[in-house]
Design a protein around this motif. Structure first.
Motif, mmCIF file in Angstrom:
data_model
loop_
_atom_site.group_PDB
_atom_site.id
_atom_site.type_symbol
_atom_site.label_atom_id
_atom_site.label_comp_id
_atom_site.label_asym_id
_atom_site.label_seq_id
_atom_site.Cartn_x
_atom_site.Cartn_y
_atom_site.Cartn_z
ATOM 1 N N GLU A 66 40.517 35.400 3.111
ATOM 2 C CA GLU A 66 41.363 34.576 2.240
ATOM 3 C C GLU A 66 42.388 33.806 3.065
ATOM 4 O O GLU A 66 42.736 32.667 2.723
ATOM 5 C CB GLU A 66 42.045 35.437 1.177
ATOM 6 C CG GLU A 66 41.071 35.945 0.132
ATOM 7 C CD GLU A 66 41.729 36.808 -0.938
ATOM 8 O OE1 GLU A 66 42.981 36.834 -1.043
ATOM 9 O OE2 GLU A 66 40.975 37.474 -1.672
ATOM 10 N N THR A 69 40.499 30.720 4.453
ATOM 11 C CA THR A 69 40.271 29.656 3.470
ATOM 12 C C THR A 69 41.587 29.024 3.029
ATOM 13 O O THR A 69 41.651 27.808 2.809
ATOM 14 C CB THR A 69 39.465 30.159 2.251
ATOM 15 O OG1 THR A 69 40.133 31.261 1.661
ATOM 16 C CG2 THR A 69 38.062 30.573 2.662
ATOM 17 N N ARG A 70 42.653 29.811 2.924
ATOM 18 C CA ARG A 70 43.967 29.252 2.575
ATOM 19 C C ARG A 70 44.432 28.273 3.640
ATOM 20 O O ARG A 70 44.887 27.164 3.340
ATOM 21 C CB ARG A 70 44.999 30.375 2.393
ATOM 22 C CG ARG A 70 46.424 29.849 2.146
ATOM 23 C CD ARG A 70 47.454 30.967 2.093
ATOM 24 N NE ARG A 70 47.404 31.875 3.221
ATOM 25 C CZ ARG A 70 47.873 31.616 4.456
ATOM 26 N NH1 ARG A 70 48.412 30.441 4.740
ATOM 27 N NH2 ARG A 70 47.801 32.535 5.409
ATOM 28 N N LEU A 72 42.666 26.566 5.808
ATOM 29 C CA LEU A 72 41.860 25.340 5.794
ATOM 30 C C LEU A 72 42.294 24.418 4.663
ATOM 31 O O LEU A 72 42.347 23.198 4.839
ATOM 32 C CB LEU A 72 40.381 25.661 5.675
ATOM 33 C CG LEU A 72 39.742 26.302 6.903
ATOM 34 C CD1 LEU A 72 38.290 26.661 6.627
ATOM 35 C CD2 LEU A 72 39.840 25.405 8.105
ATOM 36 N N LYS A 73 42.607 24.987 3.522
ATOM 37 C CA LYS A 73 43.051 24.187 2.378
ATOM 38 C C LYS A 73 44.413 23.560 2.664
ATOM 39 O O LYS A 73 44.618 22.368 2.427
ATOM 40 C CB LYS A 73 43.101 25.070 1.128
ATOM 41 C CG LYS A 73 43.392 24.327 -0.127
ATOM 42 C CD LYS A 73 42.203 23.501 -0.527
ATOM 43 C CE LYS A 73 42.420 22.891 -1.898
ATOM 44 N NZ LYS A 73 41.519 21.793 -2.161
ATOM 45 N N GLU A 74 45.350 24.363 3.190
ATOM 46 C CA GLU A 74 46.696 23.856 3.458
ATOM 47 C C GLU A 74 46.712 22.806 4.564
ATOM 48 O O GLU A 74 47.369 21.769 4.431
ATOM 49 C CB GLU A 74 47.615 25.010 3.876
ATOM 50 C CG GLU A 74 47.972 25.964 2.771
ATOM 51 C CD GLU A 74 48.760 27.179 3.259
ATOM 52 O OE1 GLU A 74 49.044 28.049 2.421
ATOM 53 O OE2 GLU A 74 49.087 27.275 4.464
ATOM 54 N N GLY A 77 43.102 20.253 3.781
ATOM 55 C CA GLY A 77 42.696 19.866 2.440
ATOM 56 C C GLY A 77 41.238 20.167 2.166
ATOM 57 O O GLY A 77 40.595 19.490 1.371
ATOM 58 N N LEU A 78 40.703 21.177 2.827
ATOM 59 C CA LEU A 78 39.279 21.465 2.799
ATOM 60 C C LEU A 78 39.006 22.806 2.127
ATOM 61 O O LEU A 78 39.580 23.827 2.514
ATOM 62 C CB LEU A 78 38.763 21.493 4.241
ATOM 63 C CG LEU A 78 37.274 21.563 4.481
ATOM 64 C CD1 LEU A 78 36.565 20.363 3.885
ATOM 65 C CD2 LEU A 78 37.017 21.625 5.987
ATOM 66 N N ALA A 79 38.134 22.794 1.123
ATOM 67 C CA ALA A 79 37.691 24.029 0.476
ATOM 68 C C ALA A 79 36.329 24.387 1.060
ATOM 69 O O ALA A 79 35.370 23.633 0.916
ATOM 70 C CB ALA A 79 37.602 23.841 -1.032
ATOM 71 N N GLN A 114 32.272 14.866 4.278
ATOM 72 C CA GLN A 114 33.351 15.826 4.521
ATOM 73 C C GLN A 114 33.867 15.703 5.949
ATOM 74 O O GLN A 114 35.076 15.680 6.184
ATOM 75 C CB GLN A 114 32.872 17.259 4.289
ATOM 76 C CG GLN A 114 32.617 17.640 2.864
ATOM 77 C CD GLN A 114 31.972 19.009 2.774
ATOM 78 O OE1 GLN A 114 30.987 19.290 3.459
ATOM 79 N NE2 GLN A 114 32.528 19.860 1.928
ATOM 80 N N HIS A 121 46.608 17.685 6.933
ATOM 81 C CA HIS A 121 47.227 17.556 5.618
ATOM 82 C C HIS A 121 48.641 18.105 5.575
ATOM 83 O O HIS A 121 49.247 18.101 4.514
ATOM 84 C CB HIS A 121 46.374 18.268 4.558
ATOM 85 C CG HIS A 121 45.264 17.417 4.048
ATOM 86 N ND1 HIS A 121 45.139 17.074 2.735
ATOM 87 C CD2 HIS A 121 44.223 16.826 4.673
ATOM 88 C CE1 HIS A 121 44.071 16.318 2.566
ATOM 89 N NE2 HIS A 121 43.500 16.162 3.736
#
Length: 170
Positions: A66, A69-70, A72-74, A77-79, A114, A121
């Motif tokens: 987790e 993945t967190r 990468l998102k922060e 901006g990638l899920a 992608q 970000h």
């Protein structure tokens, strides 16, 4: 007399006291992401020198996958759906740092759109680049370079690696 589970309040206080004396580990969770041509993604942090794999440090009580993945998102901006654990590395204390458990997960291959849209970000990253595995390895600092090479091997042969300070145990 030692408490027992028959008295839940006293038992939990007893367990909490024991928990407070247990060692705490820092946990890092990085991701090996590729583009359709097999190049790997590196990121350039603003808070330390050099290039790095995308990912970061887990927060308190956060599972490593987790955290990956967190981050990468922060930061990008990638899920991403993680595929496998490639590396688990126990890192000995060094400099001002206590020991750590370092994970590298397989993030798979991004599609062309992608990969083309990857950008920092937040303020923690200044650059991103897809590079050949050889070139990426040249840009990574020593400790991460060795872990990265083991991750490439794990990806190639489908066998995760357990490392001790970047050296394979099995």
């Amino acid at each position: 007399m030692r408490p027992t589970p028959a008295d839940p309040v006293t038992w939990n206080a007893y367990l909490a006291e024991g928990n407070a004396t247990q060692a705490r580990k820092r946990v890092s969770a990085d991701v090996l992401l590729r583009d359709p041509s097999g190049r790997v993604l590196l990121v350039k942090p603003t808070y330390k020198p050099g290039w790095d794999l995308p990912g970061g440090m887990a927060e308190a009580n956060e599972p490593p996958h987790e955290a990956a993945t967190r981050e990468l998102k922060e930061e990008l901006g990638l899920a991403v759906t993680l595929h496998d654990v490639l590396i688990v590395d126990w890192v000995a204390p060094h400099g001002p740092w206590d020991d750590q458990i370092a994970f590298i997960f397989d993030g798979g291959t991004l599609n062309e759109e992608q990969a083309a849209d990857i950008r920092p970000h937040d303020e923690e990253l200044s650059e991103v680049a897809f590079l050949s595995p050889d070139r990426a390895g040249e840009l990574l600092r020593s400790r991460l370079h060795d872990r990265f090479q083991a991750a490439i091997q794990a990806l190639t042969d489908g066998r995760p690696r357990y490392l001790h300070d970047t050296r394979p145990i099995w």
